[in-house]
Design an enzyme around this catalytic site. Structure first.
Site, PDB file in Angstrom:
ATOM      1  N   ASP A 142      21.558-116.575  79.122  1.00 31.27           N
ATOM      2  CA  ASP A 142      21.903-115.209  79.512  1.00 31.27           C
ATOM      3  C   ASP A 142      21.034-114.723  80.674  1.00 31.27           C
ATOM      4  OD1 ASP A 142      23.464-115.517  77.342  1.00 31.27           O
ATOM      5  OD2 ASP A 142      22.618-113.859  76.175  1.00 31.27           O
ATOM      6  N   ASP A 196      22.052-112.889  84.146  1.00 28.47           N
ATOM      7  CA  ASP A 196      21.520-111.580  84.531  1.00 28.47           C
ATOM      8  C   ASP A 196      20.864-111.630  85.912  1.00 28.47           C
ATOM      9  OD1 ASP A 196      22.377-110.776  82.087  1.00 28.47           O
ATOM     10  OD2 ASP A 196      20.387-110.777  81.143  1.00 28.47           O
ATOM     11  N   LYS A 242      49.727-111.863  64.406  1.00 26.84           N
ATOM     12  CA  LYS A 242      50.075-110.552  64.941  1.00 26.84           C
ATOM     13  C   LYS A 242      48.793-109.724  64.948  1.00 26.84           C
ATOM     14  CE  LYS A 242      53.467-106.857  64.672  1.00 26.84           C
ATOM     15  NZ  LYS A 242      52.550-105.741  64.857  1.00 26.84           N
ATOM     16  N   ARG A 254      51.460 -99.365  76.433  1.00 24.14           N
ATOM     17  CA  ARG A 254      52.889 -99.535  76.220  1.00 24.14           C
ATOM     18  C   ARG A 254      53.639 -98.216  76.376  1.00 24.14           C
ATOM     19  NH1 ARG A 254      56.057 -99.453  71.556  1.00 24.14           N
ATOM     20  NH2 ARG A 254      57.921-100.733  71.773  1.00 24.14           N
TER      21      ARG A 254
HETATM   22  S1  IVH Z   1      55.116-110.398  71.306  1.00 23.72           S
HETATM   23  C1  IVH Z   1      58.999-109.354  72.929  1.00 23.72           C
HETATM   24  N1  IVH Z   1      53.066-111.412  70.070  1.00 23.72           N
HETATM   25  O1  IVH Z   1      53.142-106.243  67.984  1.00 23.72           O
HETATM   26  C2  IVH Z   1      57.866-109.451  72.029  1.00 23.72           C
HETATM   27  N2  IVH Z   1      53.394-109.051  69.963  1.00 23.72           N
HETATM   28  O2  IVH Z   1      56.178-104.670  68.229  1.00 23.72           O
HETATM   29  C3  IVH Z   1      56.731-108.680  72.529  1.00 23.72           C
HETATM   30  N3  IVH Z   1      51.631-107.856  68.745  1.00 23.72           N
HETATM   31  O3  IVH Z   1      52.893-103.633  69.845  1.00 23.72           O
HETATM   32  C4  IVH Z   1      55.537-108.753  71.672  1.00 23.72           C
HETATM   33  N4  IVH Z   1      50.446-109.627  68.230  1.00 23.72           N
HETATM   34  O4  IVH Z   1      51.354-105.370  70.763  1.00 23.72           O
HETATM   35  C5  IVH Z   1      53.743-110.283  70.362  1.00 23.72           C
HETATM   36  N5  IVH Z   1      51.256-112.449  69.045  1.00 23.72           N
HETATM   37  C6  IVH Z   1      51.936-111.326  69.349  1.00 23.72           C
HETATM   38  C7  IVH Z   1      51.509-110.058  68.933  1.00 23.72           C
HETATM   39  C8  IVH Z   1      52.277-108.931  69.259  1.00 23.72           C
HETATM   40  C9  IVH Z   1      50.538-108.312  68.140  1.00 23.72           C
HETATM   41  C10 IVH Z   1      52.034-106.434  68.793  1.00 23.72           C
HETATM   42  C11 IVH Z   1      52.446-105.940  70.126  1.00 23.72           C
HETATM   43  C12 IVH Z   1      53.480-104.887  69.864  1.00 23.72           C
HETATM   44  C13 IVH Z   1      53.923-105.203  68.496  1.00 23.72           C
HETATM   45  C14 IVH Z   1      55.333-105.671  68.575  1.00 23.72           C
END
Ligand code: IVH
Length: 702
Positions: A40, A44, A128, A149
């Site tokens: 590190d 720095d 997700k 978004r």
């Molecule tokens: S794909 C067309 N992949 O889930 C598909 N979304 O409603 C677009 N999210 O708010 C999203 N992990 O931010 C995708 N591995 C992932 C995700 C992901 C989280 C969230 C995304 C969105 C919601 C989808």
């Protein structure tokens, strides 16, 4: 040698470019790859050199310089950003059972016109992430805009704040297309969240006004992104995972032409974006189901929150063919896990007394199923926390249970009828168990009962602590039995435990001759112990299991520890002044020395040795994780052997893990080791490694 101003100018410029390049590389290694190549301090040093050069030539500062992540001016408001491609949402599979993946596969097969005889569809499965969606726009390789978004069509310009996220590249390699929008999730790691909240609690304890603790990593991340002052965002460390694309230079104009989603993710990774290692290709419904199960088992151990997994059709031509229904792609679905937060009502607020007299307010809740178990109690930590959250009897509250962490009340919903709420919580002036006065030491958040071993709650906890498996281990001595022994006046002090006879035990509720004899036998067996177990069992404040082991190894004899000065204790590895003082004070107390003498008189004994020079630590700095059942060694034996060789034994697998030792029925930890590419050993491999080490102490169990 003389250098002309021109020459110097050019040298500065070259150095500036070289520094930026190096710092970009090092930051990527550190923040994205988790594999720093330089200390590190070196980073720095280079960073400061660049800052100095830019200070001397302010007109050379560019927005993609590593120095430009922090320090923008506060905004009045966020500017709206119209997304070049809408930011879609995903349909959610309502069934949280693993089998829920089947209906998605069935839909896809139908839409694609596949029959039973056709092969399985190729999918990509991803976690997700529980954060907030972000669109990052790069033009000619430079990050020009970051937008939330919003409603999917129009979001907010949060570029200044997003620049503070060290994992997000400010500049891309030359092969990246002229226009590139990367979509992904901004989130906060759990360790960052915990550290942030620990700091907040300290601020509140220091009397800073207007500070509060944060509810969960997702809300904190969302709040951090929407700060008008980027300096506030910097204080709340965020992370990012890329999972998709928005507008990109089309292939006809020299842009990339991806065949599959896997392909796309690999390319984003090669351009410097963080992509999770947990992405997997899956063929057909059965592999999606297996993924859902596997990630579900890993969920609690992950360094970040997820609320489900996402399945995507891998081939991009098929994605296109499938298209959209009302702003949701047909080719993707979110498959959730059971929630880790639920609403319930507070029935009462009790105060529990711990082993050291610490008083903890606990909310008694209407039973609620959260994080896969039924929860009826949630800790309120201490009086300040209970008041800050203003939890009262009758309130509707959000309870959270994530992983093995004890359930917590995270927030209180506004009451429909404020007059019906119970009173503001106040810690009682008297211990609810023994009636002794309670005190709150200056600079401490906790109240304590001053009853000491007079307090039956403390006595019970002290006995259970001494008898636990990792201390002297009295098999079969559980809390119900200890309650009866203490409440019935059979045990006043710890040594009394060894003086109860079979007849007295047999006379207790739910005990018979046989079970009483078993407890008596277990007590006899526990008398032959080790110095480390005995020391740990005494329950000296700040002396946990590992400190007890180091002390035992260092001093070899109990008397040496009892007579050691704080300075001598401080000389022990990992023992600091606070721990040293605590040990010293403990053995200064006549009643504690008396307890030790009586326990010895009751026949407790252990092998002692003259203090030796420290044995070599060939595995120092290495971290091991044990999982599954080993053929001959118990978990504790393996742990002891590893620790004796200087290794650290941890409970969960991460990138920092060096080896996973796996036995039969190794579950999610082994999966995670494979996912992270951590070396895996079996018992034979472990023994071979230990025997191959230069050892002069006994590494194998006796
Ligand atoms: S794909 C067309 N992949 O889930 C598909 N979304 O409603 C677009 N999210 O708010 C999203 N992990 O931010 C995708 N591995 C992932 C995700 C992901 C989280 C969230 C995304 C969105 C919601 C989808």
């Amino acid at each position: 040698m003389n250098t002309s101003p021109d020459q110097e100018h050019q040298e500065h410029q070259e150095r500036l470019h070289a520094l930026r390049q190096l710092l970009h590389t090092y930051a990527h290694q550190y923040y994205v790859l988790d594999a720093p190549q330089v200390p590190d301090a070196e980073y720095d040093r280079l960073f400061q050199e660049l800052q100095a050069l830019e200070a001397a030539h302010p007109d050379w500062v560019t927005p993609d310089s590593p120095t430009q992540r922090v320090g923008g001016k506060p905004l009045e408001q966020f500017a709206p950003v119209r997304h070049a491609r809408p930011m879609l949402s995903i349909r959610t599979e309502t069934d949280t059972e693993p089998s829920g993946a089947r209906s998605f596969d069935a839909r896809i097969r139908k839409e694609l016109g596949l029959g039973d005889a056709d092969p399985a569809v190729d999918y990509v499965a991803e976690p997700k992430f529980d954060g907030l969606a972000m669109s990052l726009r790069y033009e000619n390789g430079v990050l020009v805009q970051a937008a939330t978004r919003g409603d999917g069509e129009t979001g907010e310009d949060v570029t200044q704040n997003i620049r503070t996220i060290k994992q997000i590249p400010l500049r891309l390699p030359a092969e990246a297309p002229a226009i590139l929008e990367v979509r992904g999730e901004v989130y906060m790691r759990r360790d960052a969240f915990d550290a942030l909240n620990a700091r907040q609690r300290q601020r509140i304890a220091d009397g800073e006004k207007g500070e509060k603790t944060f509810v969960n990593p997702r809300n904190t991340a969302a709040g951090a992104v929407r700060q008008l002052d980027p300096n506030t965002t910097t204080q709340r460390p965020l992370s990012f995972f890329a999972y998709g694309l928005g507008e990109v230079t089309p292939p006809e104009q020299g842009g990339p032409d991806f065949a599959t989603h896997t392909n796309l993710l690999q390319t984003l990774k090669s351009w410097g974006f963080p992509v999770t290692d947990l992405v997997e290709q899956a063929r057909g419904a059965s592999e999606l189901i297996a993924y859902h199960t596997r990630i579900g088992a890993l969920r609690d151990q992950l360094p970040f929150d997820i609320d489900g997994v996402v399945y995507k059709v891998n081939r991009l031509d098929l994605q296109q063919k499938l298209g959209f229904v009302s702003r949701e792609p047909r080719w993707a679905v979110a498959h959730k896990y059971p929630a880790q937060e639920q609403l319930t009502t507070v029935l009462a607020i009790d105060v529990q007394v711990g082993r050291t007299g610490k008083l903890t307010p606990v909310a008694k809740l209407a039973p609620v199923f959260v994080g896969n178990v039924t929860v009826t109690n949630a800790t309120l930590h201490n009086e300040d926390e209970a008041r800050r959250k203003d939890v009262r009897v009758g309130d509707t509250v959000v309870v959270r249970r994530a992983g093995d962490v004890i359930p917590e009340v995270v927030s209180v919903l506004p009451a429909a009828d404020p007059a019906a709420r119970g009173p503001v919580f106040a810690m009682p002036q008297q211990c609810p168990v023994c009636g002794s006065a309670t005190v709150r030491e200056e600079d401490e958040a906790d109240y304590r009962c001053t009853g000491g071993l007079y307090c039956s709650a403390q006595r019970k906890q002290a006995i259970l602590h001494f008898a636990q498996r990792r201390a002297v281990e009295v098999e079969g001595l559980g809390d119900k039995l200890v309650d009866q022994l203490v409440d019935g006046g059979l045990i006043q002090t710890l040594p009394d435990l060894y003086r109860v006879d079979v007849a007295a035990l047999a006379a207790l509720d739910r005990m018979a001759e046989k079970s009483a004899q078993n407890v008596r036998d277990a007590l006899e067996k526990s008398k032959q112990t080790t110095l480390a177990r005995f020391l740990f069992g005494l329950g000296i404040r700040h002396v946990g299991e590992s400190t007890a082991k180091v002390l035992a190894r260092h001093f070899g004899q109990l008397d040496a520890i009892m007579h050691a000065t704080p300075e001598q204790l401080c000389a022990v590895e990992d023992v600091g002044p606070i721990v040293a003082q605590s040990i010293h004070t403990f053995f200064q107390q006549p009643h504690n020395r008396e307890v030790v003498a009586q326990l010895r008189a009751c026949g407790l004994s252990w092998a002692e040795h003259t203090p030796s020079v420290a044995p070599p630590k060939p595995l120092a700095g290495k971290t091991f994780v044990l999982t599954g059942t080993l053929p001959t060694l118990s978990r504790d034996q393996a742990k002891d052997m590893l620790e004796a060789a200087g290794a650290k034994v941890s409970g969960s697998v991460s990138k920092k893990t060096d080896y996973v030792v796996a036995g039969t029925e190794a579950g999610s930890k082994l999966d995670k080791a494979h996912a992270l590419g951590v070396a895996v050993l079996d018992e034979a491999g472990l023994l071979e490694m230990l025997q191959g080490l230069p050892a002069d102490g006994p590494l194998l169990p006796e």
